[in-house]
Design an enzyme around this catalytic site. Structure first.
Site, PDB file in Angstrom:
ATOM      1  N   ASP A 180     -47.579  54.984  47.297  1.00  0.00           N
ATOM      2  CA  ASP A 180     -48.504  54.095  48.088  1.00  0.00           C
ATOM      3  C   ASP A 180     -49.903  55.204  48.473  1.00  0.00           C
ATOM      4  O   ASP A 180     -50.965  54.865  48.728  1.00  0.00           O
ATOM      5  CB  ASP A 180     -48.185  53.825  49.479  1.00  0.00           C
ATOM      6  CG  ASP A 180     -47.028  55.225  50.155  1.00  0.00           C
ATOM      7  OD1 ASP A 180     -47.115  56.211  49.532  1.00  0.00           O
ATOM      8  OD2 ASP A 180     -46.493  54.942  51.111  1.00  0.00           O
ATOM      9  N   ARG A 203     -34.668  60.137  44.624  1.00  0.00           N
ATOM     10  CA  ARG A 203     -33.861  60.133  45.777  1.00  0.00           C
ATOM     11  C   ARG A 203     -34.734  59.079  46.908  1.00  0.00           C
ATOM     12  O   ARG A 203     -35.695  58.643  46.954  1.00  0.00           O
ATOM     13  CB  ARG A 203     -33.820  61.596  46.548  1.00  0.00           C
ATOM     14  CG  ARG A 203     -35.223  61.853  47.061  1.00  0.00           C
ATOM     15  CD  ARG A 203     -35.112  63.173  47.862  1.00  0.00           C
ATOM     16  NE  ARG A 203     -36.360  63.646  48.198  1.00  0.00           N
ATOM     17  CZ  ARG A 203     -37.166  64.444  47.387  1.00  0.00           C
ATOM     18  NH1 ARG A 203     -36.762  64.815  46.502  1.00  0.00           N
ATOM     19  NH2 ARG A 203     -38.450  64.759  47.992  1.00  0.00           N
ATOM     20  N   SER A 231     -43.133  53.488  47.707  1.00  0.00           N
ATOM     21  CA  SER A 231     -43.272  54.696  48.285  1.00  0.00           C
ATOM     22  C   SER A 231     -41.974  55.584  48.583  1.00  0.00           C
ATOM     23  O   SER A 231     -41.541  55.880  49.887  1.00  0.00           O
ATOM     24  CB  SER A 231     -43.792  54.159  49.641  1.00  0.00           C
ATOM     25  OG  SER A 231     -44.943  53.357  49.428  1.00  0.00           O
TER      26      SER A 231
HETATM   27 MG    MG Z   1     -47.430  51.897  54.124  1.00  0.00          MG
END
Ligand code: MG
Ligand code: ADP
Length: 529
Positions: A209, A171, A156
Site C-alpha cells: 500500500d 509474517r 499491506s
Molecule cells: Mg489502507
C-alpha cells in the site's frame, strides 16, 4: 491527587522531546542503511522491483484490490493520462474470523468472491463478454490474455517480493494470523481462487500500500517533480521511498529495469527499533505489547498507528479506573454532575475488552473544543457505554488521548525526516526550488485533527531540516492511493511483461508447439496499452 493533576502527569509520560526526536532520526537513518546492506535487520528495506514513479501521463483501464488491515476494497480505475482518473469501488469489512482462519484458502476465496461481485455489478457487459470469449477461445489455455483485466493486488503485510507479481508472506501483522499462508506466494493464492470462479482477471502486480500511495501521489501531484515517499498511517504504519540503486548493497534476485538508477524500497518501518533503543516505552506500551499477538515486533507501529493508539488509551483508562485515589468516570451522586445524573460505565462496555476502544474517538476528543465537551461526552456514551461522564472526566480523557495522538505524530515525523534527509534533496542545488513531495494515506493522518500540523512542528525541530526545510516538504493526501497506485503498477507490469517476457513467452510456446507437434506462431498479446 485530583483527576486533573493525575491526567496531566500521565499525559507528560507521553511527551517526546525535540532531543528525543533528533536521536530517533539518527537511529532511523542508521537502521535504514543497515537494511540496504543485509537481510534480517530491524528495517527490512524490501526492494520492490518498481524502478520509477509516474508523471501523470499514464493511461488505461485497470483493476485493483486492497487488503488493508480492516477493509477489503475492489476497484476499477480509468487513468485518463492528464493526472486525473475515474475510480469505481466497493468496500467490505474483513470478517474477524477470516483474519484468523485455519487456511489461507478461506480468506482468499472470500476475496475472489468480492471481485466476482464487483465485476457483476460494475462491469456487467464487459464481464459477460469476457466469460463468453474465454470459453469459446480455441487457444491452448482456453482464453486470450489481452482481454483479461489486469489487476494490481495491494497487500499491506510484509512480503518478500521476488518479482512484480510474486511474493511470499513473511509474517502477518495487524491482528491477522493464518500460519498456513506464511511463506506462500500471495498472488498465486489469489489467482487460484480467481481461476476457480473463472473470472477474466490476471493478478499482474503485487503492491504494497505504501508503494501504491507513492505511485498514486506521483501520478496526481502537481508540478514536474516526482514524489519521494509514500506513507501510510492507518490500521498500521509503513513507508516506501525512492532510493538510489547504488545505495542498495544487498543482492537482488528478479529482473528489473536498471536504466533509471533508482528503485522503490518498502522500508517496513513498522518494525523500526524493535530493540527500543530510541522509542519511548511507558508502562502502557509494555502492557500493550505483552498482550499483543506479536510481542517484541512492530514496536514503532505499536506507538504510531490507528490499531494501537486506542488500545494504549484504553489501558491507561483501565488503570485509572482501578486507582482508588482518583475519581474517574464515577461520581457519588447526580448533584456533583453538571448533567444531573450519575456517571456510570455499563458493565459490558467494550472499554473492558482488548481493542475495545476505537482510535476514531480520539479524533472526536481532539476536535471537540466546546466548553462542555458535549460532543465527546455524547460519543463516550454512544461508543463506549460510558453514561453521563462528567466534564472533568471528559477533560481527563481528552488530555490523555491528545498526548498519545501527539506522540504518534512526532514519531511519524521521525520516519519522514529520516527519509527526506536520506534523499539528499534538501541540500541538492539542482533541486533548490522544488518541493519535496510526500504522499500519505490512512484514516489516522486523514481524520485525526492537526496530525499533519503536529508532524510539521516536529520536522521544524529536526537538525538538517529546520524551519526552511520544513517549508519545502509538501505532505499531501494521496486520495484513493491504494487503488490508483495499484493500477499504475499493473500498468508498469504490463509494460514489463511485454519487454521482459515476450522473448521467454515465445520461446516457451515454440517449445510447447514442438512437443505437441503444432506449428502455431503466437501473436504478441501480452500487453494491454
Ligand atoms: Mg489502507
Ligand atoms: P486500512 O488500514 O485497513 O487501510 P484505514 O486507513 O481506514 O484502513 O485505517 C483504519 C484505522 O484507522 C483503524 O485502526 C481505526 O481505528 C482508525 N481510524 C478510523 N477512523 C479514524 C479517525 N476518525 N481518527 C483516527 N483514527 C481513525
Amino acid at each position: 491527587m485530583t483527576l486533573e493533576a493525575q491526567s496531566a502527569a500521565i499525559a507528560a509520560q507521553f511527551d517526546y522531546t525535540d532531543d528525543q526526536v533528533n536521536s530517533a532520526v539518527n537511529e532511523f537513518r542508521r537502521q535504514m542503511t543497515e537494511g540496504l546492506e543485509k537481510d534480517g535487520t530491524s528495517l527490512s528495506q524490501i526492494p520492490t522491483y518498481v524502478t520509477g514513479v509516474p508523471n501523470g501521463t499514464e493511461k488505461g483501464l485497470y483493476m485493483a484490490v486492497d487488503l488493508g488491515g480492516t477493509n477489503f476494497r475492489v476497484c476499477s480505475i480509468q487513468l485518463n493520462g492528464d493526472t486525473t482518473f475515474n475510480l469505481t469501488f466497493t468496500k467490505v469489512a474483513i470478517p474477524r474470523k477470516l483474519m484468523v482462519a485455519k487456511t489461507a484458502q478461506e480468506l482468499f476465496a472470500f476475496l475472489a468472491k468480492q471481485i466476482e461481485l464487483f465485476l457483476q455489478k460494475h462491469h456487467e457487459d464487459h464481464f459477460e463478454q469476457h466469460v463468453r470469449r474465454r470459453m469459446t477461445m480455441s487457444s491452448p489455455d482456453g482464453y486470450k490474455d489481452e482481454h483479461v483485466f489486469r489487476l494490481g493486488f495491494t497487500f499491506s503485510f510484509p512480503v518478500q517480493q521476488v518479482g512484480i507479481n510474486k511474493g511470499t508472506l513473511i509474517r502477518w501483522t495487524k491482528g491477522f494470523d493464518i500460519p498456513d499462508a506464511v511463506g506462500k506466494d500471495v498472488c498465486a493464492l489469489l489467482q487460484d481462487e480467481i481461476d476457480k470462479l473463472h473470472l477474466p482477471v490476471k493478478v499482474a502486480a503485487l503492491v504494497n500500500d505504501t508503494v501504491g500511495t507513492l505511485m498514486a501521489r506521483s501520478y496526481s501531484s502537481p508540478g514536474k517533480t516526482g514524489t519521494v515517499l509514500g506513507a501510510i498511517f492507518g490500521t498500521g504504519t509503513n513507508g516506501a521511498y525512492v532510493e538510489k540503486l547504488s545505495n542498495l548493497k544487498k543482492p537482488l534476485s528478479g529482473e528489473y529495469d536498471k536504466t533509471t538508477g533508482e528503485m522503490v524500497i518498502n522500508t517496513e518501518w513498522g518494525s523500526f527499533d524493535n530493540q527500543l533503543s530510541v522509542l519511548p516505552n511507558t508502562a502502557w506500551d509494555v502492557a500493550l505489547d505483552k498482550a499483543s499477538p506479536n510481542p517484541g515486533i512492530q514496536m514503532y507501529e505499536k506507538r504510531v498507528s490507528g490499531m494501537f493508539l486506542g488500545e494504549i488509551l484504553r489501558l491507561v483508562i483501565i488503570d485509572l479506573l482501578k486507582d482508588p485515589k482518583v475519581s474517574f468516570f464515577k461520581d457519588e451522586n447526580s448533584s456533583s454532575n453538571d448533567w444531573k445524573s450519575t456517571t456510570n460505565i455499563v458493565s459490558d462496555s467494550s472499554i473492558y475488552t482488548q481493542w475495545g476502544l476505537d482510535t476514531a474517538i480520539m479524533s472526536v476528543a481532539a476536535a471537540d473544543n466546546t466548553p462542555e465537551l458535549s460532543t465527546l461526552r455524547g460519543e463516550l456514551e454512544k461508543q463506549l457505554d460510558i453514561c453521563s461522564a462528567g466534564l472533568d472526566d471528559a477533560q481527563a480523557f481528552k488530555a490523555i488521548a491528545n498526548a498519545i495522538g501527539r506522540r504518534s505524530a512526532r514519531l511519524s515525523a521521525v520516519a519522514i525526516a529520516a527519509i527526506v534527509l536520506q534523499t539528499g534533496k534538501l541540500t541538492d542545488p539542482a533541486n533548490a526550488d522544488e518541493p519535496i513531495d510526500i504522499g500519505v494515506d490512512g484514516s489516522l493522518v486523514e481524520h485525526y485533527p492537526y496530525f499533519r500540523d503536529m508532524i510539521y512542528e516536529a520536522l521544524r525541530a529536526i537538525d538538517g531540516i529546520g524551519e526552511e526545510g520544513a517549508k519545502r516538504i509538501r505532505i499531501g493526501i494521496a486520495k484513493d492511493g491504494s487503488g490508483v497506485g495499484a493500477a499504475l503498477i499493473a500498468l508498469v507490469a504490463a509494460g514489463m511483461e511485454k519487454r521482459l517476457t515476450t522473448a521467454d513467452y515465445l520461446g516457451e510456446l515454440r517449445s510447447n508447439a514442438k512437443s505437441n507437434n503444432l506449428t502455431v506462431v503466437p501473436e504478441d498479446d501480452a500487453a494491454q496499452d
